[in-house]
Design a protein around this motif. Sequence first.
Motif, PDB file in Angstrom:
ATOM      1  N   ASP A 143      -9.676  29.514  44.632  1.00 55.43           N
ATOM      2  CA  ASP A 143      -8.485  28.794  44.193  1.00 55.43           C
ATOM      3  C   ASP A 143      -7.269  29.685  44.383  1.00 55.43           C
ATOM      4  O   ASP A 143      -7.173  30.762  43.789  1.00 55.43           O
ATOM      5  N   SER A 144      -6.335  29.237  45.218  1.00 59.09           N
ATOM      6  CA  SER A 144      -5.158  30.053  45.525  1.00 59.09           C
ATOM      7  C   SER A 144      -4.276  30.256  44.301  1.00 59.09           C
ATOM      8  O   SER A 144      -3.599  31.280  44.180  1.00 59.09           O
ATOM      9  N   GLY A 145      -4.269  29.288  43.361  1.00 63.27           N
ATOM     10  CA  GLY A 145      -3.448  29.430  42.169  1.00 63.27           C
ATOM     11  C   GLY A 145      -3.895  30.592  41.297  1.00 63.27           C
ATOM     12  O   GLY A 145      -3.064  31.337  40.754  1.00 63.27           O
ATOM     13  N   LEU A 146      -5.209  30.769  41.135  1.00 55.35           N
ATOM     14  CA  LEU A 146      -5.706  31.905  40.355  1.00 55.35           C
ATOM     15  C   LEU A 146      -5.400  33.219  41.067  1.00 55.35           C
ATOM     16  O   LEU A 146      -5.053  34.223  40.425  1.00 55.35           O
ATOM     17  N   LEU A 147      -5.517  33.232  42.386  1.00 55.33           N
ATOM     18  CA  LEU A 147      -5.156  34.425  43.151  1.00 55.33           C
ATOM     19  C   LEU A 147      -3.700  34.782  42.913  1.00 55.33           C
ATOM     20  O   LEU A 147      -3.370  35.947  42.645  1.00 55.33           O
ATOM     21  N   HIS A 148      -2.813  33.795  42.982  1.00 54.32           N
ATOM     22  CA  HIS A 148      -1.384  34.070  42.818  1.00 54.32           C
ATOM     23  C   HIS A 148      -1.064  34.533  41.406  1.00 54.32           C
ATOM     24  O   HIS A 148      -0.169  35.366  41.217  1.00 54.32           O
ATOM     25  N   PHE A 149      -1.794  34.017  40.411  1.00 51.52           N
ATOM     26  CA  PHE A 149      -1.574  34.513  39.056  1.00 51.52           C
ATOM     27  C   PHE A 149      -1.892  36.002  38.976  1.00 51.52           C
ATOM     28  O   PHE A 149      -1.124  36.791  38.413  1.00 51.52           O
ATOM     29  N   LEU A 150      -3.014  36.399  39.544  1.00 51.74           N
ATOM     30  CA  LEU A 150      -3.431  37.802  39.469  1.00 51.74           C
ATOM     31  C   LEU A 150      -2.554  38.705  40.332  1.00 51.74           C
ATOM     32  O   LEU A 150      -2.486  39.918  40.101  1.00 51.74           O
ATOM     33  N   LEU A 151      -1.893  38.136  41.332  1.00 49.38           N
ATOM     34  CA  LEU A 151      -0.944  38.897  42.155  1.00 49.38           C
ATOM     35  C   LEU A 151       0.476  38.828  41.605  1.00 49.38           C
ATOM     36  O   LEU A 151       1.396  39.374  42.209  1.00 49.38           O
TER      37      LEU A 151
END
Length: 385
Positions: free
Chosen positions: A263-271
Motif C-alpha cells: 500500500d503506497s499510502g502506508l509507505l508514504h506515511f513512514l517516509l
Amino acid sequence: MHIERTSLLGSIQQRLRTFRAVELVGPRQVGKTTLARAFLAPDSPNYFDLENPLMRSRLESAPMEVLQNLEGLVVVDEIQHLPRLTELLRYLIDRPTHIDRPGQYLLLGSASPRAMHPTESLLGRVSLLEIGGFTIDEIGVDSEAVNRLWLRGGFPNSYLAESDETSWTWRSDAINRYIYTDLPQLGVNVPAPMMTRFWQFLAHYHGQTWNGAELARSLGVGEMTVRRYLDHLTQTFMIRQLPPWHENLGKRQVKAPKIYFRDSGLLHFLLDVRTFPQLLTHGRVGASWEGFAIEQVLRLAQPHQAYFWATHAGAELDLLLVQGDRRIGVEIKYTDQPRVTASMQIAMEDLKLERLYVVYPGLHRFALAQKIEAVPLWALLPARA
C-alpha cells in the motif's frame, strides 16, 4: 462517497456458485466485511463476527452444535481468532450433500491461510480470493483520482478521507493498531517499538533487493530475526516479496527477493510524505511509483506467476509475468518520455519475451520498438487494453 466494488462482488458470486467455501483474505480495514454484508446481513444467525467476544466464545465452546445444522450461506468474519475452527469446517465442507443439509461458507481473514490456520489449510476445499485496497478500475482513471490513490493508498478510509490530513491521521492510527493489536492477536510476539523501527527502516528499502544482513546491523539484531519480521509483514499483506526469476543463461543472476510495500499510502506515511507536491519532489518518488504501478499490474492482470529478473552485470526487468508458456515483461518508469534501454533489449533476448510493456505516468499509448510498447496506467484496464 461510496465506491462499488463490482468486480470483486462478481468474483465472490462466481466462486460461491462452484465451491462449498470461499476464503476472502486481505489486510484489515480493506473492505472484506463490507463485501460480505452484500451477501448476508450482519444480524443474520448465520453471520459470525469473531471480533465480537460473545460470538467468539459461543463458537469456541460449542462449534459443532452451532454450525452443523445451519443451511444456506454462513459467514465467519476474522476467522484467524479461532485457528482450530478450520478443522471442524473441513468436516462440514466434506459432508455428503445428499445425506446432510450442508451450508456454504464465506470465510474472512486478515492474514495468509498459512498464518491463520497452520495445522489445516483447507487446501482443495475452499476457493481462495485475495483482496487489497482500491485499484484504478474501481476509482476511475482521471489524473486526480489516480494521484490521490497513489498518495493515500487504497485502504477505503484513507482514500475516501475528506482531506490529506484526515487520511494521514487514519494511516497513523492504522499502523499503531496493526503493531500493537493485530500482530499480537496472530501470536506474533515482537516488541512493538522494535517492529515500528523495522517498518520505518524497511520503507527506505522499498523497491530494493532484500539485504537482511544490512538491516540486522542497523537494528542490532540477528539476520534470522529480521527475516522473521519480514515474513510477519508479508503474511499479513503489508509487504510483497517479489521473487527473482533465474534460469541457466550463463550469467550470474540475483537470487534475493525484492521488497515492496503493498500500500503506497502506508509507505508514504513512514517516509513522512503528506501531500502530493511533497511526493513529487521526494528522493524516493521513482521507487514509490514503481511499487504503486507494480501492485496495480498484479492486481489487475492476476498472472499465474510473477517475478523480477536481474543480473549482477546490471540487466534487469521489473516484472516478468508468466502465463503458461507465455512470458510478458513489464518495466516501470517514472518519466514523461520512456525509451528503450539496453537492459530492456537484453531482457527481451535472454528471457524470450512475447511482449514488453513500459508503464509510465503519461496519457498516451505508443510503440517504442518491435514488441515494446509504452502504456499509461489506464491501459492496464482489461476493457481498454
